[in-house]
Design a protein around this motif. Structure first.
Motif, mmCIF file in Angstrom:
data_model
loop_
_atom_site.group_PDB
_atom_site.id
_atom_site.type_symbol
_atom_site.label_atom_id
_atom_site.label_comp_id
_atom_site.label_asym_id
_atom_site.label_seq_id
_atom_site.Cartn_x
_atom_site.Cartn_y
_atom_site.Cartn_z
ATOM 1 N N ASP A 76 -1.086 23.176 -20.718
ATOM 2 C CA ASP A 76 -1.146 21.688 -20.890
ATOM 3 C C ASP A 76 -2.215 21.013 -20.202
ATOM 4 O OD1 ASP A 76 -0.625 21.748 -18.060
ATOM 5 O OD2 ASP A 76 1.535 21.082 -17.891
ATOM 6 N N ARG A 77 -2.152 19.704 -20.067
ATOM 7 C CA ARG A 77 -3.528 19.155 -19.501
ATOM 8 C C ARG A 77 -3.879 19.538 -18.092
ATOM 9 N NH1 ARG A 77 -0.256 14.209 -19.636
ATOM 10 N NH2 ARG A 77 -1.312 13.357 -21.404
ATOM 11 N N PHE A 210 8.915 22.983 -32.806
ATOM 12 C CA PHE A 210 7.907 22.878 -31.609
ATOM 13 C C PHE A 210 8.585 21.613 -30.568
ATOM 14 C CE2 PHE A 210 5.410 24.187 -35.310
ATOM 15 C CZ PHE A 210 4.763 25.261 -34.659
ATOM 16 N N ASN A 211 8.486 22.158 -29.423
ATOM 17 C CA ASN A 211 8.869 21.198 -28.345
ATOM 18 C C ASN A 211 7.586 20.944 -27.471
ATOM 19 O OD1 ASN A 211 9.685 20.499 -25.474
ATOM 20 N ND2 ASN A 211 11.265 19.641 -26.717
ATOM 21 N N LEU A 212 6.816 20.092 -27.437
ATOM 22 C CA LEU A 212 5.510 20.045 -27.024
ATOM 23 C C LEU A 212 5.688 19.793 -25.377
ATOM 24 C CD1 LEU A 212 3.017 18.831 -29.737
ATOM 25 C CD2 LEU A 212 3.957 21.096 -29.104
ATOM 26 N N ASP A 213 6.754 19.247 -24.946
ATOM 27 C CA ASP A 213 7.042 19.131 -23.601
ATOM 28 C C ASP A 213 7.344 20.362 -22.770
ATOM 29 O OD1 ASP A 213 6.719 16.303 -24.037
ATOM 30 O OD2 ASP A 213 9.050 15.915 -23.918
ATOM 31 N N GLY A 214 7.737 21.474 -23.674
ATOM 32 C CA GLY A 214 8.221 22.507 -22.889
ATOM 33 C C GLY A 214 9.377 22.467 -22.259
ATOM 34 N N ASN A 215 10.185 21.437 -22.736
ATOM 35 C CA ASN A 215 11.567 21.236 -22.162
ATOM 36 C C ASN A 215 12.509 20.864 -23.362
ATOM 37 O OD1 ASN A 215 13.843 20.494 -20.621
ATOM 38 N ND2 ASN A 215 12.833 18.397 -19.525
ATOM 39 N N PRO A 216 13.310 21.572 -24.020
ATOM 40 C CA PRO A 216 13.987 21.326 -25.115
ATOM 41 C C PRO A 216 15.466 20.427 -24.662
ATOM 42 C CG PRO A 216 13.426 23.758 -25.056
ATOM 43 C CD PRO A 216 12.915 23.170 -23.636
ATOM 44 N N ASN A 220 12.255 14.046 -29.100
ATOM 45 C CA ASN A 220 11.079 13.883 -29.548
ATOM 46 C C ASN A 220 10.624 12.534 -29.714
ATOM 47 O OD1 ASN A 220 12.326 13.264 -32.099
ATOM 48 N ND2 ASN A 220 12.231 15.384 -32.690
ATOM 49 N N ALA A 221 11.403 11.632 -28.864
ATOM 50 C CA ALA A 221 10.899 10.305 -29.459
ATOM 51 C C ALA A 221 9.553 9.874 -29.031
ATOM 52 C CB ALA A 221 11.947 9.338 -28.706
ATOM 53 N N ASP A 222 9.151 10.337 -28.039
ATOM 54 C CA ASP A 222 7.790 9.741 -27.583
ATOM 55 C C ASP A 222 6.600 10.637 -28.127
ATOM 56 O OD1 ASP A 222 9.050 7.971 -25.683
ATOM 57 O OD2 ASP A 222 9.014 9.481 -24.156
ATOM 58 N N TYR A 223 6.974 11.772 -28.922
ATOM 59 C CA TYR A 223 5.892 12.446 -29.710
ATOM 60 C C TYR A 223 5.152 11.494 -30.649
ATOM 61 C CZ TYR A 223 8.088 16.857 -27.809
ATOM 62 O OH TYR A 223 8.739 17.884 -27.128
ATOM 63 N N PRO A 300 2.622 12.777 -25.159
ATOM 64 C CA PRO A 300 1.996 12.195 -24.150
ATOM 65 C C PRO A 300 2.353 12.579 -22.855
ATOM 66 C CG PRO A 300 2.925 10.516 -25.827
ATOM 67 C CD PRO A 300 3.660 11.924 -26.061
ATOM 68 N N LYS A 301 3.391 13.168 -22.590
ATOM 69 C CA LYS A 301 3.728 13.808 -21.294
ATOM 70 C C LYS A 301 2.964 14.779 -20.849
ATOM 71 C CE LYS A 301 7.913 13.514 -20.264
ATOM 72 N NZ LYS A 301 9.521 13.826 -20.439
ATOM 73 N N THR A 302 2.754 15.965 -21.747
ATOM 74 C CA THR A 302 1.933 17.235 -21.367
ATOM 75 C C THR A 302 0.495 17.282 -21.595
ATOM 76 O OG1 THR A 302 2.768 18.225 -23.322
ATOM 77 C CG2 THR A 302 4.062 18.483 -21.339
#
Length: 380
Positions: A76-77, A210-216, A220-223, A300-302
């Motif tokens: 992540d960032r 794909f779950n780009l937060d790494g937290n399923p 995905n609302a914020d993606y 945006p989170k990660t």
């Protein structure tokens, strides 16, 4: 690539997929998978776990059961490695809980109307496993077969499968290959090839969630989703394409600029009702140019961003509308409603019955090819 991570088991464990015994951290993958849990047999064929790693310490784990991407560890960032795909910890769970998680889909990805198509004057009837239609090659599609896996290098895996004539109703003995390469710019490069001995149809894809937060456990609302497409193919209440190609302009299907999924997916719009959310094929503007981004997804989170490239004409975006929290995956994490996004590059759905759309027909002497790249990066 490191040698294939397969832990030898006694014969009885090979047959039962025994996972007993205390394991040390050194035997696990970066994503926490125990390779022993993938070393078993399904329908008499040996299953395994393969591990790809690049110079950036990115890791991709793949099983030859269904040609599935099981885990993808990307930074992540802040440089923290996160697993960004859904899946299970063992072959037993993949068998027990039928799903498309991470699978190499075939012989025909997406839906075929009423499971019927006509080729060279011959009508074929396929299994009808989804609202009266054939979905993803039928109930015994490629996601449930055992591919033959060959580790080419630390960063490349070759999967092959020989589909028999009339398997799941499809004509032709089909020799297909999926080559997965992990590049040093943090991309998963997927190449599909196939040849047949009779006229047939084919449309392969990868079905990673794909779950780009790494937290399923989170949705995905914020993606931020971007799809490089001016139009899409609407569906009826059975998820079947109507045959129309309509503009996205002025509708919640417009993702030509990065847009939070949550702002669009629950709007009062017939297509979103028909799809139970977003579960549609977009007609790409890229026109087969593998060098153009066809879709992007960002957390945006990660700060993790996924760019998709393909030489296919379409992409199915599915936002996990049928996940309902009753299923738990890796590390026993509950997979909640809309906990992921699938980006399935493809021919359009039901193309065999819509001759005006890009053809999916493969004939003897020809070679089917399809190329898709999933490239990961982070914002700063």
């Amino acid at each position: 690539m490191k040698k294939i991570l397969i832990v030898s088991l006694v014969a009885s464990a090979l047959l039962t997929g025994c996972t007993g015994g205390q394991k040390t951290a050194s035997t696990l993958t970066e994503s926490g998978l125990n390779p022993e849990n993938f070393n078993t047999e399904v329908n008499g064929a040996q299953t395994q776990l393969f591990v790809l790693k690049n110079k950036n310490n990115m890791e991709v784990c793949v099983t030859n059961f269904g040609g599935r991407i099981v885990s993808v560890m990307v930074p992540d960032r802040d440089g923290v490695l996160r697993d960004v795909v859904l899946g299970f910890d063992s072959i037993q769970d993949y068998v027990k809980y039928p799903s498309d998680f991470g699978a190499s889909i075939g012989r025909y990805a997406n839906r075929i109307n009423q499971g019927k198509f006509t080729l060279d004057g011959i009508e074929y009837q396929l299994p009808r496993n989804n609202y009266g239609h054939c979905l993803h090659g039928g109930p015994k599609g490629f996601q449930y077969v055992v591919y033959t896996g060959t580790q080419i290098s630390d960063q490349e895996l070759k999967l092959t499968y020989q589909a028999k004539d009339m398997e799941e109703g499809f004509p032709g003995n089909l020799a297909c290959t999926v080559t997965m390469k992990l590049t040093d710019d943090n991309a998963i490069d997927l190449n599909y090839e196939a040849e047949t001995d009779k006229p047939t149809i084919i449309n392969m894809t990868n079905h990673s969630y794909f779950n780009l937060d790494g937290n399923p456990a989170q949705n995905n609302a914020d993606y931020l989703l971007t799809v490089n497409a001016d139009s899409y193919t609407p569906v009826d209440s059975t998820f079947m394409t109507t045959g129309e190609i309509v503009p996205v302009e002025g509708t919640p299907m417009d993702f030509r600029k990065p847009t939070a999924i949550g702002l669009q997916i629950d709007q009062n719009f017939e297509q979103l009702r028909n799809g139970h959310g977003i579960d549609h094929n977009w007609v790409l503007n890229t026109q087969g140019d593998i060098n153009q981004i066809c879709a992007s997804l960002k957390s945006p989170k990660t700060g993790i961003k996924l760019d998709v490239y393909t030489d296919e004409p379409g992409i199915q975006v599915y936002c996990g509308n049928f996940l309902d929290g009753t299923l738990s995956g890796k590390k026993e994490i509950q997979y909640n409603f809309r906990a992921s996004v699938c980006l399935e590059t493809q021919k359009y759905p039901d193309t065999p019955n819509k001759p005006e759309w890009p053809s999916c027909v493969l004939r003897p002497g020809e070679k089917y090819t399809s190329h898709t790249i999933f490239r990961f990066s982070t914002d700063k």
